[in-house]
Design a protein around this motif. Sequence first.
Motif, mmCIF file in Angstrom:
data_model
loop_
_atom_site.group_PDB
_atom_site.id
_atom_site.type_symbol
_atom_site.label_atom_id
_atom_site.label_comp_id
_atom_site.label_asym_id
_atom_site.label_seq_id
_atom_site.Cartn_x
_atom_site.Cartn_y
_atom_site.Cartn_z
ATOM 1 N N ALA A 84 0.825 -1.211 0.000
ATOM 2 C CA ALA A 84 0.000 0.000 0.000
ATOM 3 C C ALA A 84 0.859 1.261 0.000
ATOM 4 O O ALA A 84 0.547 2.246 -0.677
ATOM 5 N N VAL A 85 1.947 1.244 0.773
ATOM 6 C CA VAL A 85 2.850 2.395 0.811
ATOM 7 C C VAL A 85 3.542 2.570 -0.542
ATOM 8 O O VAL A 85 3.676 3.697 -1.045
ATOM 9 N N ALA A 86 3.979 1.479 -1.146
ATOM 10 C CA ALA A 86 4.607 1.561 -2.470
ATOM 11 C C ALA A 86 3.636 2.152 -3.483
ATOM 12 O O ALA A 86 4.003 3.013 -4.298
ATOM 13 N N ASP A 87 2.398 1.708 -3.446
ATOM 14 C CA ASP A 87 1.348 2.221 -4.330
ATOM 15 C C ASP A 87 1.176 3.724 -4.124
ATOM 16 O O ASP A 87 1.089 4.506 -5.081
ATOM 17 N N ALA A 88 1.160 4.142 -2.860
ATOM 18 C CA ALA A 88 0.970 5.558 -2.543
ATOM 19 C C ALA A 88 2.123 6.405 -3.068
ATOM 20 O O ALA A 88 1.904 7.460 -3.689
ATOM 21 N N LEU A 89 3.346 5.967 -2.829
ATOM 22 C CA LEU A 89 4.505 6.740 -3.278
ATOM 23 C C LEU A 89 4.564 6.809 -4.800
ATOM 24 O O LEU A 89 4.907 7.852 -5.377
ATOM 25 N N ALA A 90 4.200 5.708 -5.451
ATOM 26 C CA ALA A 90 4.165 5.711 -6.914
ATOM 27 C C ALA A 90 3.104 6.680 -7.434
ATOM 28 O O ALA A 90 3.321 7.368 -8.435
ATOM 29 N N SER A 91 1.975 6.763 -6.740
ATOM 30 C CA SER A 91 0.905 7.666 -7.175
ATOM 31 C C SER A 91 1.331 9.126 -7.088
ATOM 32 O O SER A 91 0.784 9.988 -7.777
ATOM 33 N N ALA A 92 2.338 9.407 -6.226
ATOM 34 C CA ALA A 92 2.861 10.771 -6.090
ATOM 35 C C ALA A 92 4.039 11.025 -7.022
ATOM 36 O O ALA A 92 4.659 12.082 -6.967
ATOM 37 N N GLY A 93 4.368 10.033 -7.872
ATOM 38 C CA GLY A 93 5.374 10.237 -8.896
ATOM 39 C C GLY A 93 6.677 9.506 -8.703
ATOM 40 O O GLY A 93 7.567 9.569 -9.569
ATOM 41 N N ALA A 94 6.859 8.808 -7.584
ATOM 42 C CA ALA A 94 8.133 8.134 -7.325
ATOM 43 C C ALA A 94 8.298 6.886 -8.188
ATOM 44 O O ALA A 94 7.318 6.212 -8.534
ATOM 45 N N ARG A 95 9.548 6.595 -8.523
ATOM 46 C CA ARG A 95 9.890 5.285 -9.065
ATOM 47 C C ARG A 95 10.060 4.350 -7.872
ATOM 48 O O ARG A 95 10.564 4.762 -6.828
ATOM 49 N N ILE A 96 9.654 3.101 -8.032
ATOM 50 C CA ILE A 96 9.586 2.185 -6.889
ATOM 51 C C ILE A 96 10.447 0.958 -7.105
ATOM 52 O O ILE A 96 10.465 0.378 -8.190
ATOM 53 N N VAL A 97 11.139 0.555 -6.033
ATOM 54 C CA VAL A 97 11.789 -0.756 -5.983
ATOM 55 C C VAL A 97 11.117 -1.536 -4.854
ATOM 56 O O VAL A 97 11.149 -1.120 -3.691
ATOM 57 N N LEU A 105 1.197 -3.127 -9.941
ATOM 58 C CA LEU A 105 1.484 -1.696 -9.894
ATOM 59 C C LEU A 105 1.876 -1.165 -11.272
ATOM 60 O O LEU A 105 1.505 -0.044 -11.645
ATOM 61 N N ALA A 106 2.618 -1.956 -12.027
ATOM 62 C CA ALA A 106 3.001 -1.543 -13.376
ATOM 63 C C ALA A 106 1.774 -1.370 -14.269
ATOM 64 O O ALA A 106 1.758 -0.514 -15.157
ATOM 65 N N ALA A 107 0.740 -2.176 -14.017
ATOM 66 C CA ALA A 107 -0.496 -2.069 -14.797
ATOM 67 C C ALA A 107 -1.190 -0.720 -14.590
ATOM 68 O O ALA A 107 -2.007 -0.301 -15.413
ATOM 69 N N LYS A 108 -0.855 -0.033 -13.504
ATOM 70 C CA LYS A 108 -1.389 1.308 -13.258
ATOM 71 C C LYS A 108 -0.560 2.391 -13.948
ATOM 72 O O LYS A 108 -0.854 3.577 -13.831
ATOM 73 N N GLY A 109 0.501 1.965 -14.614
ATOM 74 C CA GLY A 109 1.360 2.910 -15.301
ATOM 75 C C GLY A 109 2.553 3.368 -14.499
ATOM 76 O O GLY A 109 3.271 4.291 -14.911
ATOM 77 N N TYR A 110 2.813 2.733 -13.355
ATOM 78 C CA TYR A 110 3.919 3.135 -12.493
ATOM 79 C C TYR A 110 5.227 2.486 -12.940
ATOM 80 O O TYR A 110 5.238 1.396 -13.512
ATOM 81 N N ASP A 111 6.335 3.160 -12.647
ATOM 82 C CA ASP A 111 7.672 2.642 -12.906
ATOM 83 C C ASP A 111 8.095 1.828 -11.679
ATOM 84 O O ASP A 111 8.439 2.394 -10.638
ATOM 85 N N VAL A 112 8.059 0.512 -11.796
ATOM 86 C CA VAL A 112 8.286 -0.369 -10.644
ATOM 87 C C VAL A 112 9.292 -1.454 -11.003
ATOM 88 O O VAL A 112 9.183 -2.107 -12.032
ATOM 89 N N ARG A 113 10.282 -1.634 -10.122
ATOM 90 C CA ARG A 113 11.258 -2.706 -10.261
ATOM 91 C C ARG A 113 11.183 -3.588 -9.008
ATOM 92 O O ARG A 113 10.499 -3.245 -8.046
ATOM 93 N N THR A 114 11.914 -4.681 -9.028
ATOM 94 C CA THR A 114 11.971 -5.554 -7.851
ATOM 95 C C THR A 114 13.412 -5.824 -7.466
ATOM 96 O O THR A 114 14.329 -5.773 -8.293
#
Length: 253
Positions: free
Chosen positions: A23-36, A52-61
């Motif tokens: 949920a926190v990762a989702d929130a930070l991504a919604s504010a523009g952050a790239r996520i790992v 999360l990527a399906a929402k258009g966010y830049d997400v790595r693992t």
Amino acid sequence: MNLFDLSGRLALVTGASKGIGYAVADALASAGARIVLNARDETRLEQARAELAAKGYDVRTAAFDVTDPDAVTAGIEAIETDIGPIDILVNNAGMQHRTPLQDFPLEAWRKIVATNIDSVYLVGQAVGRRMIPRGRGKIINIGSVQSEMARPGIAPYTATKGAVKMLTKGMATDWARYGIQVNGIGPGYFKTELNAALVADEAFSGWLANRTPAGRWGDVQELAGAAIFLASDASSFVNGHILYVDGGITASL
């Protein structure tokens, strides 16, 4: 609203394949952050990334064990080399073990201490060492209302979350001079997999509704605002603070 804009910043969230971390990762991504996203289970981690990527966010693992010093060192090195400098760290990895204290196994004690405290120290130190020369950074440690109060059967968990609170203050005291803000979020009772047994327990849910001024369980999406605030420029002079998001439970007898 620019104060809350995280565009261009890279956030590492541990224990992020489900629950509060997700949920926190989702929130930070919604504010523009790239996520790992970090966790040990690579399959669940990839599922979380895909969602999360399906929402258009830049997400790595980055799958590594946050209780293993060597794995942490290698994992942070790989992120910084292959993806970029970590601007925001959320230390969320944690576990629960419910057993009366007199019966609590030593092995379980060591595991909960390693997961809930060692991980914050190890990942926090590894990332902090890189933030210091850059002169900036945000670290958010996930505590709990159990950082302040106890319930029967979870004394070791309460001890670990109390330690997370004080480690947060210690990190802030050491690192604020380098332009790093270290704060914590203390979630109350939220509907997560960790609390699934309690959510399903009608007696407990009834007790919780009566005990919490807001009269209900929290939804993990309600942590979004606190996470974005503490990760953003809006909290540039907030340091060593634990923000309780708990429906008022720590405010009331």
